[in-house]
Design a protein around this motif. Structure first.
Motif, PDB file in Angstrom:
ATOM      1  N   UNK A   1      40.655  55.409  19.731  1.00  0.00           N
ATOM      2  CA  UNK A   1      39.364  55.017  20.286  1.00  0.00           C
ATOM      3  C   UNK A   1      38.791  53.826  19.517  1.00  0.00           C
ATOM      4  N   UNK A   2      38.971  53.853  18.192  1.00  0.00           N
ATOM      5  CA  UNK A   2      38.470  52.751  17.369  1.00  0.00           C
ATOM      6  C   UNK A   2      39.159  51.452  17.746  1.00  0.00           C
ATOM      7  N   UNK A   3      40.475  51.528  17.984  1.00  0.00           N
ATOM      8  CA  UNK A   3      41.220  50.330  18.374  1.00  0.00           C
ATOM      9  C   UNK A   3      40.729  49.840  19.740  1.00  0.00           C
ATOM     10  N   UNK A   4      40.483  50.786  20.662  1.00  0.00           N
ATOM     11  CA  UNK A   4      39.957  50.399  21.970  1.00  0.00           C
ATOM     12  C   UNK A   4      38.602  49.736  21.826  1.00  0.00           C
TER      13      UNK A   4
ATOM     14  N   UNK B   1      34.190  39.325  15.609  1.00  0.00           N
ATOM     15  CA  UNK B   1      34.810  40.120  14.551  1.00  0.00           C
ATOM     16  C   UNK B   1      35.958  40.975  15.112  1.00  0.00           C
ATOM     17  N   UNK B   2      35.732  41.649  16.258  1.00  0.00           N
ATOM     18  CA  UNK B   2      36.831  42.444  16.811  1.00  0.00           C
ATOM     19  C   UNK B   2      38.039  41.581  17.188  1.00  0.00           C
ATOM     20  N   UNK B   3      37.770  40.411  17.754  1.00  0.00           N
ATOM     21  CA  UNK B   3      38.867  39.528  18.146  1.00  0.00           C
ATOM     22  C   UNK B   3      39.661  39.122  16.913  1.00  0.00           C
ATOM     23  N   UNK B   4      38.957  38.705  15.851  1.00  0.00           N
ATOM     24  CA  UNK B   4      39.636  38.293  14.626  1.00  0.00           C
ATOM     25  C   UNK B   4      40.435  39.464  14.049  1.00  0.00           C
ATOM     26  N   UNK B   5      39.840  40.667  14.092  1.00  0.00           N
ATOM     27  CA  UNK B   5      40.533  41.839  13.563  1.00  0.00           C
ATOM     28  C   UNK B   5      41.820  42.101  14.329  1.00  0.00           C
TER      29      UNK B   5
ATOM     30  N   UNK C   1      32.902  49.465  12.093  1.00  0.00           N
ATOM     31  CA  UNK C   1      32.869  50.102  13.407  1.00  0.00           C
ATOM     32  C   UNK C   1      31.429  50.413  13.810  1.00  0.00           C
ATOM     33  N   UNK C   2      30.596  50.758  12.819  1.00  0.00           N
ATOM     34  CA  UNK C   2      29.184  51.012  13.115  1.00  0.00           C
ATOM     35  C   UNK C   2      28.506  49.757  13.645  1.00  0.00           C
ATOM     36  N   UNK C   3      28.831  48.621  13.037  1.00  0.00           N
ATOM     37  CA  UNK C   3      28.266  47.342  13.468  1.00  0.00           C
ATOM     38  C   UNK C   3      28.611  47.056  14.932  1.00  0.00           C
TER      39      UNK C   3
END
Lengths: 330, 519
Positions: free
Chosen positions: B85-88, B144-148, B293-295
């Protein structure tokens, strides 16, 4: 099922019948048509007599109205523009957007004389910074405002999209002339944000995001009369206050010129004017027979009224705008 | 015919589609240039807009990339419940409509947001969100998610032998960082930085809502203001020319660094075993994961919480706008589907050539510049306002094309390589080749591409803001107008509707592609 089909059919028929009565389209600013603004009252009153369908279209804030009309050009559906002010009338005329109304103008209760043959005023007021009455060291001039600590914030509107924003530009120019850029540089650290319209700015102020907001001397009347809340007041600036006269005109491209004229003359009658003080919270252009509502006498009275003629306003606008942009983009 | 080594295909149609794309985009640019160059004089505020555009894009890209390093590291090192779920979740912001994110970020970080409330309750001043900080914060939320994901994909490119060798040599976290992580970062970060820089340099809706006036105006916003506030076409066009030049520089820079993986592929990191380190490293990872993930999660949750009570009271105009948005998204997907397969076929067959240039062009052109070009180009013939919805659909289709092509072209190359010769030997007709071999194998990529196009189209606030009007507006425009009249409750409700519709339409297309897919 059957009844709902019949109902749907009847609704469609009603829609067609409605579509056959002439439509008068009025472009105006957002807050005019909001539920608590003059729009709904005015629409009901005019439709009672005109045998027409009056449609208000909200096109952003006042100054963006002009750009919208230019953008749409001859394709525009609009018959009337309502909500420009004298700082914009020269530009609208130059763009060939408006035509003379040809009406007999009743006597107006304006602080200035009125001779324009295309634009008719519907209300007026003074720009002012509104704040909570309990604000410590409320400023009495632009210079006192500048001298306050930087964390005292104001919200203003963009002069390119909003008539209050443009009014503030003219106010600073009228009061300070060549010193205007310095005043803007001094104000810059106090400006929380520049909104594109009045509604958003006033909303930010009411939510407590800023200590002061650019609005009108008459805005506290709303809180006093509609909400029985005396906690808001307007700062009385010693430089004097710039005046706004809000106007409407018939558009060159209108396909309902007779109806448009009828609307403009209705605009200066009691049915429209009596709605202004307690819905648009401005001084009416013609004081209704009942006079001003109780509470208006508590409002501050500026020591000096400032106003540039439409021609002067148009000629200083571009330079003043550049000064504003330059000071605020540092 | 016998000397063919590749089956008949859509190459002719692909060249036609690429040419059409080229003509439309260059035509729009020419229309903009012809309008703008006569008075190409930029004032101090225009230069300020250029400076701010570059500054915020550099900051947004740098912060996103720097924060992504520990987050990616923690995601590689740790396994926890709801890991999938975190990855999604990391993929969600890319699909999220910008205004939804803006409202969510405001609800958390605004003056009346969660964090400011907490700070004020302990006597600290609230956060000033408007201006540079708000723009950068929102961009980091998106990127941030994209870079991660880009860094995670870099990790997956490490041969497992190297990782095992590391184990055998008894690598601890610091050795792993030096010998395993550093080469990954060196390969991925420059590309990731530039991609995010490019995305942020064409930012419009974020600057529109989070900017604080002339001090925080991007070029795109300045184009909008020149057009919408002053109807100064030549100034808007001059700014558009500057915007195109800036993007062109960024695109050229991207070409010069090693290509980053595209960030959308599946992430199958489960087999990578990295040294987990001691308690201190573990605590550090947990903190990073919770914060990171909270952010990402909190703004989305706040939209749910704030918007839900107001959904049932939304006026009909909002539902009408939602319907228009859905129509625009579906038309957009249709246009994309018509263009994408022929162009992808051409790109797959010819490794270089002008169609590649045409296909990359949308990356360098902003939607507002295209919209502006369409406006000045169409105005002599028709009322541009009357075609704003089809135009929005078209521009959105064009804008999503590069992303779709990135997933289609490798699949097509694979199909050609695996089945091409056999098909030629069997003398397969073009329609049979397409119907039996190609299309079933592209279902997944098509479904994903259609979902992406639909989602981007649903959330778009670009062309429609330029010359759309309330009675013909899409849902994002309606939300912006609610925010403009400071009806934040209704705006939150409408934002929730927009978010739900967007994720639904993406899910339907993406699932539709996977259902019964051949690969």
């Amino acid at each position: 099922m059957k009844t709902s089909l019949i109902a749907a059919g009847l609704l469609t028929l009603a829609g067609i019948a409605n579509a056959q009565s002439p439509v008068l389209t009025v472009y105006t600013y957002d807050s005019f048509v909001s539920d608590w603004g003059p729009g709904p009252v005015v629409e009901a009153a005019f439709e009672e007599t005109c045998g027409c369908d009056l449609q208000f279209v909200a096109a952003g804030d006042g100054a963006a109205l002009l750009a919208r009309l230019q953008l749409e050009g001859s394709n525009s559906d609009a018959d009337i523009v309502l909500g420009l002010d004298t700082n914009l009338t020269a530009r609208a005329r130059e763009a060939g957007l408006v035509v003379p109304h040809g009406l007999e103008v009743p006597s107006l209760d304006l602080p200035i004389s009125w001779t324009d043959d295309a634009f008719l005023p519907f209300d007026w007021g003074y720009f002012a910074f509104v704040h909570n009455a309990d604000m410590a060291n409320a400023p009495g001039s632009f210079e006192e405002l500048i001298a306050l600590p930087d964390d005292v914030k104001i919200v203003i509107q963009d002069p390119r999209s909003s008539t209050p924003g443009l009014g503030l530009l003219m106010w600073v120019k009228a009061a300070y002339g060549d010193r205007a850029p310095q005043i803007w540089e001094g104000l810059a650290p106090h400006i929380l944000t520049v909104t594109s319209g009045w509604s958003e700015a006033y909303g930010l102020f009411l939510e407590g995001e800023a200590e002061m907001v650019l609005s009108y001397t008459t805005s506290p009347a709303y809180h006093l009369i509609a909400e029985q809340d005396a906690s808001k007041t307007a700062a009385n600036f010693s430089e004097g206050h710039y005046m706004q006269v809000e106007v409407a005109a018939m558009l060159e491209g209108s396909d309902q010129p007779e109806l448009a004229k009828q609307f403009l003359s209705f605009m200066l009658s009691d049915g429209f004017q009596s709605a202004i003080p307690t819905t648009n919270w401005m001084y009416p252009a013609v004081i209704p027979t009942d006079g001003l509502p109780e509470g208006f006498e508590t409002l501050i009275q500026p020591s000096q009224a400032l106003l540039k003629s439409p021609e002067d306003a148009a000629s200083v606008r571009d330079a003043a705008l550049q000064e504003w942009l330059t000071a605020l983009s540092r | 015919m016998a000397d063919r080594t590749q089956p008949l295909s859509l190459v002719g149609a692909g060249k036609a589609a690429s040419a059409a794309l080229l003509v439309v985009i260059l035509g729009a640019l020419l229309a903009v240039a012809a309008t703008g160059t006569s008075t190409l004089r930029l004032g101090p505020s225009d230069w300020a807009a250029l400076r701010f555009t570059v500054l915020q894009a550099v900051l947004s890209a740098a912060i996103s990339v720097l924060l992504a390093i520990p987050l990616a590291r923690a995601l590689i090192r740790r396994r926890f419940p709801l890991y999938g779920l975190a990855i999604t979740l990391l993929g969600a912001p890319f699909l999220l409509p910008v205004l939804v994110a803006v409202l969510g970020v405001l609800a958390v970080f605004g003056r009346n947001g969660l964090i400011s409330q907490m700070m004020m309750s302990i006597g600290l001043p609230p956060i000033e969100i408007y201006g540079l900080q708000g723009v950068v914060l929102t961009h980091v939320f998106f990127n941030l998610p994209l870079a991660t994901r880009l860094i995670l994909q870099g990790w997956l490119s490490i041969p497992s032998e190297q990782v095992r060798l590391g184990h055998a040599l008894g690598f601890g976290p610091s050795e792993a960082a030096q010998h395993l992580e550093r080469p990954v970062l060196q390969a991925v970060l420059p590309g990731a930085f530039l991609v995010i820089f490019l995305i942020c340099s064409t930012s419009f809706a974020v600057a529109l809502t989070m900017g604080g006036g002339p001090r925080a105006t991007t070029l795109e916003l300045a184009i909008y203001q020149a057009f919408r506030f002053e109807f100064d076409l030549s100034r808007a066009a001059a700014l558009g020319a500057v915007q195109v030049a800036l993007c062109a520089v960024a695109v050229l820079a991207i070409r010069m660094v090693p290509t980053a993986p595209d960030g959308f592929g599946g992430l199958d990191a489960t087999r990578l075993q990295l040294p987990k380190g001691g308690k201190w490293v573990r605590a550090q990872d947990i903190a990073v994961l919770l914060l990171g993930l909270g952010f990402l999660l909190f703004p989305i949750l706040m939209i749910l919480v704030r918007g839900f009570p107001f959904v049932s009271n939304l006026p009909d105009t909002i539902w009408m706008a939602a319907l228009r948005s859905l129509c625009v998204a579906i038309v957009s997907v249709s246009i994309m589907l018509v263009l994408a397969l022929p162009i992808a076929t051409t790109l797959a067959r010819f490794p270089t050539g002008w169609p590649h240039f045409a296909a990359a062009l949308p990356i360098a052109v902003s939607p507002l510049v295209l919209g502006l070009g369409a406006f000045v180009g169409l105005r002599p013939w028709i009322d541009p306002g009357s075609v704003v919805l089809p135009l929005t659909a078209f521009v959105n289709a064009v804008m999503s094309l590069p992303f779709v092509l990135r997933s289609l072209v490798p699949e097509l190359r694979k199909v050609d390589a695996h089945h091409g010769r056999l098909a030629v030997a069997l003398g397969m007709s073009r329609s049979n080749w397409m119907r039996l071999i190609v299309l079933p194998r592209l279902r997944r990529a098509h479904g994903f591409g259609a979902g992406l196009t639909a989602a981007l189209s649903m959330g778009d606030l670009g062309v429609i803001a330029l010359f759309g009007s309330a009675d013909r507006g899409t849902l994002p425009l309606a939300i912006y107008q609610l925010m403009g009249s400071y009806q934040m409750d209704a705006a939150a409700g409408a934002a929730l509707v927009l978010m739900a519709l967007t994720l639904c339409i993406f899910w339907i297309f993406d699932r539709g592609g996977r259902f019964n897919a051949a690969v």
